[in-house]
Design a protein around this motif. Sequence first.
Motif, PDB file in Angstrom:
ATOM      1  N   MET A 135       0.858  -1.191   0.000  1.00 43.32           N
ATOM      2  CA  MET A 135       0.000   0.000   0.000  1.00 43.32           C
ATOM      3  C   MET A 135       0.891   1.236   0.000  1.00 43.32           C
ATOM      4  SD  MET A 135      -3.119  -1.030  -0.176  1.00 43.32           S
ATOM      5  CE  MET A 135      -4.284   0.177   0.403  1.00 43.32           C
ATOM      6  N   SER A 171     -11.842  -7.762  -0.634  1.00 43.79           N
ATOM      7  CA  SER A 171     -10.389  -7.959  -0.777  1.00 43.79           C
ATOM      8  C   SER A 171      -9.630  -7.491   0.457  1.00 43.79           C
ATOM      9  CB  SER A 171      -9.852  -7.148  -1.968  1.00 43.79           C
ATOM     10  OG  SER A 171     -10.522  -7.483  -3.137  1.00 43.79           O
ATOM     11  N   GLY A 173      -9.567  -6.101   4.972  1.00 41.11           N
ATOM     12  CA  GLY A 173     -10.175  -6.090   6.289  1.00 41.11           C
ATOM     13  C   GLY A 173     -11.093  -4.875   6.360  1.00 41.11           C
ATOM     14  N   LYS A 193     -11.927  -9.755   4.977  1.00 42.80           N
ATOM     15  CA  LYS A 193     -12.458 -10.170   3.671  1.00 42.80           C
ATOM     16  C   LYS A 193     -13.904 -10.649   3.729  1.00 42.80           C
ATOM     17  CE  LYS A 193      -7.886 -10.810   1.737  1.00 42.80           C
ATOM     18  NZ  LYS A 193      -7.000 -10.586   2.850  1.00 42.80           N
ATOM     19  N   THR A 233      -6.338  -9.461  11.437  1.00 42.69           N
ATOM     20  CA  THR A 233      -7.631  -8.838  11.755  1.00 42.69           C
ATOM     21  C   THR A 233      -8.375  -9.641  12.828  1.00 42.69           C
ATOM     22  OG1 THR A 233      -7.741  -8.003   9.503  1.00 42.69           O
ATOM     23  CG2 THR A 233      -9.800  -7.989  10.738  1.00 42.69           C
TER      24      THR A 233
HETATM   25  C1  G1P Z   1      -4.050  -7.424   4.305  1.00 46.54           C
HETATM   26  C2  G1P Z   1      -4.913  -7.381   5.563  1.00 46.54           C
HETATM   27  C3  G1P Z   1      -6.207  -6.615   5.295  1.00 46.54           C
HETATM   28  C4  G1P Z   1      -5.880  -5.234   4.755  1.00 46.54           C
HETATM   29  C5  G1P Z   1      -4.965  -5.343   3.521  1.00 46.54           C
HETATM   30  C6  G1P Z   1      -4.504  -3.972   3.064  1.00 46.54           C
HETATM   31  O1  G1P Z   1      -4.674  -8.227   3.338  1.00 46.54           O
HETATM   32  O2  G1P Z   1      -5.189  -8.712   5.981  1.00 46.54           O
HETATM   33  O3  G1P Z   1      -6.965  -6.519   6.471  1.00 46.54           O
HETATM   34  O4  G1P Z   1      -7.079  -4.544   4.437  1.00 46.54           O
HETATM   35  O5  G1P Z   1      -3.813  -6.133   3.800  1.00 46.54           O
HETATM   36  O6  G1P Z   1      -3.753  -4.106   1.898  1.00 46.54           O
HETATM   37  P1  G1P Z   1      -3.869  -8.846   2.083  1.00 46.54           P
HETATM   38  O7  G1P Z   1      -3.629  -7.718   1.138  1.00 46.54           O
HETATM   39  O8  G1P Z   1      -2.610  -9.416   2.637  1.00 46.54           O
HETATM   40  O9  G1P Z   1      -4.789  -9.895   1.504  1.00 46.54           O
END
Ligand code: G1P
Length: 303
Positions: A135, A171, A173, A193, A233
């Motif tokens: 991110m 996709s 949390g 998710k 989460t």
């Molecule tokens: C993870 C977290 C999720 C969050 C996300 C942000 O998910 O488990 O709660 O919203 O990163 O990118 P992932 O991207 O690993 O599936």
Amino acid sequence: MVKRVKTAVFPVAGLGTRFLPATKAMPKEMLTVVDRPLIQYAVDEAREAGITHFVFVTGRNKGVIEDHFDRQFELETTLEQRGKQAALAELQQDLPSAGRTSFTRQQEPLGLGHAVWCAREIVGDEPFALLLPDMLFKARRGVLKQMMETYEETGGNVLAVEQVPQQDVSSYGVVGRGAGDDSGFRISGMVEKPKPEEAPSNLIISGRYILQPEIFNLLADQPRGAGGEIQLTDAMQTLMQSQPFVGVQYEGQSFDCGSKIGFLTANVAYALDREDIGDDFLAALSRIGLHNALIDGFRIAAE
Ligand code: G1P
């Protein structure tokens, strides 16, 4: 007075399957937005927020991340000899101070919760920041810095959140919103998710966290959740019973560089914004037929 947050954890063990074949031999965190690797942006954001200890949870094939945060004498000497002072200064400025990085391995891909738990011995009994380098945030004030300002007032655990279209929540949390304003509201619940129709809101967890060390004990016993993975989460949802969780709807724009579209969009936005190449890039985009008005609109939206 709340306990200062000095340590940040960066989970970088993911396989990056969505970017194959680019990520076959190269960590996805080394993919570049313009000319900086994704992991460098996350480290820069942490430093801006006052973090002094950088903990990387790595895996196989990730050695190059450790090299990236080390000095490279041959390269430095060559740059020096060629009089490339600006490039040299940038390299030196990007580097955390000696002894301020730690590396540990997540030996099995059991999920984000497990990756965070792998950092427990290094973090110790202290609050810590957690940054998911996928991110990327374009913000006047770094997102973690914005969260730190809230944390200094509220203590507890702080999560950056943002709104997404309802159909996209599955996709991520997702949190429920309680009392308070955008700079700090009580989180009333969270789920990893969810199906769009079962989500408590369209506010997703954006990959930036300030967490209290009690999360580690919960992660140690956390059963597998969504996708068969040990989910952070789920452990946070349990910790909510004994500690406050505060949401910060941050100011800025996010790019989910875990997806191709987010990654490509980030490259366009960051390149257009660069003083050295922005105008030339815009001209190049026009030459391949992208309408100027569209680009201008995008530029304004990115500000
Ligand atoms: C993870 C977290 C999720 C969050 C996300 C942000 O998910 O488990 O709660 O919203 O990163 O990118 P992932 O991207 O690993 O599936």
